[in-house]
Motif scaffolding. Structure first.
Motif, PDB file in Angstrom:
ATOM      1  N   GLU A   1      -4.380  -5.766   4.584  1.00 40.71           N
ATOM      2  CA  GLU A   1      -4.943  -4.797   5.531  1.00 40.71           C
ATOM      3  C   GLU A   1      -3.878  -3.787   5.984  1.00 40.71           C
ATOM      4  OE1 GLU A   1      -6.596  -7.112   8.673  1.00 40.71           O
ATOM      5  OE2 GLU A   1      -8.263  -7.863   7.471  1.00 40.71           O
ATOM      6  N   LYS A   2      -2.687  -4.289   6.278  1.00 42.49           N
ATOM      7  CA  LYS A   2      -1.611  -3.406   6.742  1.00 42.49           C
ATOM      8  C   LYS A   2      -1.169  -2.444   5.646  1.00 42.49           C
ATOM      9  CE  LYS A   2       0.178  -6.578  10.253  1.00 42.49           C
ATOM     10  NZ  LYS A   2       1.315  -7.444  10.669  1.00 42.49           N
ATOM     11  N   LEU A   3      -1.074  -2.965   4.419  1.00 40.91           N
ATOM     12  CA  LEU A   3      -0.681  -2.115   3.298  1.00 40.91           C
ATOM     13  C   LEU A   3      -1.746  -1.066   2.994  1.00 40.91           C
ATOM     14  CD1 LEU A   3       1.008  -4.637   0.835  1.00 40.91           C
ATOM     15  CD2 LEU A   3       2.071  -2.625   1.873  1.00 40.91           C
ATOM     16  N   THR A   4      -3.000  -1.467   3.098  1.00 35.70           N
ATOM     17  CA  THR A   4      -4.107  -0.531   2.849  1.00 35.70           C
ATOM     18  C   THR A   4      -4.064   0.613   3.853  1.00 35.70           C
ATOM     19  OG1 THR A   4      -5.483  -2.335   2.005  1.00 35.70           O
ATOM     20  CG2 THR A   4      -6.612  -0.316   2.648  1.00 35.70           C
ATOM     21  N   LEU A   5      -3.804   0.272   5.108  1.00 35.03           N
ATOM     22  CA  LEU A   5      -3.707   1.297   6.153  1.00 35.03           C
ATOM     23  C   LEU A   5      -2.520   2.214   5.889  1.00 35.03           C
ATOM     24  CD1 LEU A   5      -4.736   2.374   8.873  1.00 35.03           C
ATOM     25  CD2 LEU A   5      -3.219   0.732  10.004  1.00 35.03           C
ATOM     26  N   GLU A   6      -1.412   1.637   5.445  1.00 30.76           N
ATOM     27  CA  GLU A   6      -0.220   2.422   5.145  1.00 30.76           C
ATOM     28  C   GLU A   6      -0.485   3.389   3.995  1.00 30.76           C
ATOM     29  OE1 GLU A   6       2.876   3.568   6.704  1.00 30.76           O
ATOM     30  OE2 GLU A   6       2.686   1.428   7.228  1.00 30.76           O
ATOM     31  N   ILE A   7      -1.175   2.893   2.959  1.00 32.11           N
ATOM     32  CA  ILE A   7      -1.519   3.733   1.802  1.00 32.11           C
ATOM     33  C   ILE A   7      -2.400   4.900   2.237  1.00 32.11           C
ATOM     34  CG2 ILE A   7      -2.848   3.786  -0.354  1.00 32.11           C
ATOM     35  CD1 ILE A   7      -1.874   0.890  -0.840  1.00 32.11           C
ATOM     36  N   ALA A   8      -3.351   4.617   3.132  1.00 29.15           N
ATOM     37  CA  ALA A   8      -4.268   5.655   3.602  1.00 29.15           C
ATOM     38  C   ALA A   8      -3.545   6.746   4.390  1.00 29.15           C
ATOM     39  CB  ALA A   8      -5.362   5.018   4.472  1.00 29.15           C
ATOM     40  N   ASN A   9      -2.443   6.370   5.041  1.00 23.90           N
ATOM     41  CA  ASN A   9      -1.703   7.338   5.872  1.00 23.90           C
ATOM     42  C   ASN A   9      -0.691   8.162   5.084  1.00 23.90           C
ATOM     43  OD1 ASN A   9      -2.976   6.671   8.284  1.00 23.90           O
ATOM     44  ND2 ASN A   9      -1.585   4.965   8.692  1.00 23.90           N
TER      45      ASN A   9
END
Length: 334
Positions: free
Chosen positions: A36-44
């Motif tokens: 979840e944290k990596l997905t959010l980072e990728i989105a940003n």
């Protein structure tokens, strides 16, 4: 100008570069919270300068290279090769970055030794020393060593593994110094836990049946409570009757028909009935024909075939595909 990247930002950049197919495979091995944290980072992340992207690639490559070197020959070996490639300062930086989150287990060089050579190397050591070393080996390697130890020593070493709890850094350092001087610098500063009943069970589940039987029978005399605890955790071929039909069907898909026929040569009617209930009538007839066609076979071959099947059962359990109900059982004579 882009600020210094965090570890998670670097991971996100790398995953973006790898593409969705490879990244999705990596995600399968990560905790859900981290995904979840990596997905959010990728989105940003909208735009990454080429220079920063190249730095991430280089860092990942260097860490992977160092990790590979460590797995081949230990920290000192990795440092030596990295110094030749990148210079002393850079090599130290890479190793420090990697080992900050890497606990190098004691006796690293021993785990890379062939079991036959290892037996010759340690068989004259004190049983407690042998038990300590075996507690840090992979289960397959430890089982090979245990099987080849003198019979009068097997139970003593097995019992010491089961009763082992934690070992001080000083003791580990002293034993390592005797066995391999170069590893003395990588011992951790905290108490290191190894051994215990579970560690012994992992070993016994991989040794030959004769060795297992000898150790259990001797422990039943020397320490009945410990023997009972170990037996409650062990799984042997005959315990297949305790599995539900779905589990048996999954197991049968994974094992070789010849191994199954050979394994059943040394089992009773209850096991045979359990197998027959989970295969077609035609398959059952063919299985019986294979067993009859074999004629007399060596007990050792039967035990090896049974052990292969047990290993597959344990693998399926570790993968969460089947559930093994633990519990006491009567002694089984094959």
């Amino acid at each position: 100008m882009m600020k210094k990247l965090t570890g998670r930002q670097k991971a996100a950049i790398l995953l973006i570069s790898l593409g969705p197919d490879l990244s999705s495979q990596i995600f399968k091995h990560l905790p859900e919270e981290e995904v979840e944290k990596l997905t959010l980072e990728i989105a940003n992340i909208s735009n990454v300068p080429y220079q920063k992207r190249d730095e991430v690639y280089q860092e990942f490559y260097q860490i992977s290279l160092a990790d590979d070197y460590i797995s081949q020959g230990g920290v000192n070996y990795a440092k030596e090769l990295l110094e030749k490639a990148y210079g002393k300062q850079k090599a130290t930086e890479i190793i420090n970055r990697l080992t900050a989150n890497l606990q190098v287990r004691p006796f690293d060089f021993v785990r890379k030794t062939d079991p036959t050579q290892l037996i010759n190397f340690i068989q004259h050591e004190h049983p407690q020393t042998i038990a300590l070393i075996m507690a840090y080996l992979d289960s397959d390697q430890a089982s090979a060593v245990l099987s080849e130890l003198p019979a009068e020593m097997q139970t003593d070493v097995a019992r010491r593994i089961a009763l082992m709890d934690s070992t001080t850094p000083e003791v580990l350092r002293e034993v390592e110094k005797v066995l391999e001087r170069k590893l003395s610098s990588v011992v951790t500063h905290d108490y290191t836990s190894a051994g215990g009943v579970k560690a012994l069970v992992d070993v016994l589940n991989r040794v030959d049946r004769a060795t297992e039987k000898t150790i259990i029978e001797t422990l039943e005399i020397q320490d009945p409570e410990l023997a009972e605890e170990i037996k409650n955790l062990l799984f042997v071929f005959e315990d297949i009757v305790q599995l539900d039909d779905r589990a048996v069907q999954l197991i049968l898909r994974e094992i070789d028909s010849h191994d199954l026929a050979l394994a059943l040569k040394g089992s009773g009617e209850e096991v045979m009935s359990k197998i027959e209930r989970n295969i077609s009538k035609r398959a059952a007839e063919m299985l019986k024909e294979d067993i009859d066609y074999m004629g007399p076979v060596r007990l050792r071959d039967v035990e090896e075939a049974q052990q292969k099947i047990v290993a597959e059962i344990r693998k399926l359990e570790e993968q969460g595909q089947i559930v093994i109900t633990r519990g006491g059982r009567d002694d089984i004579i094959v």
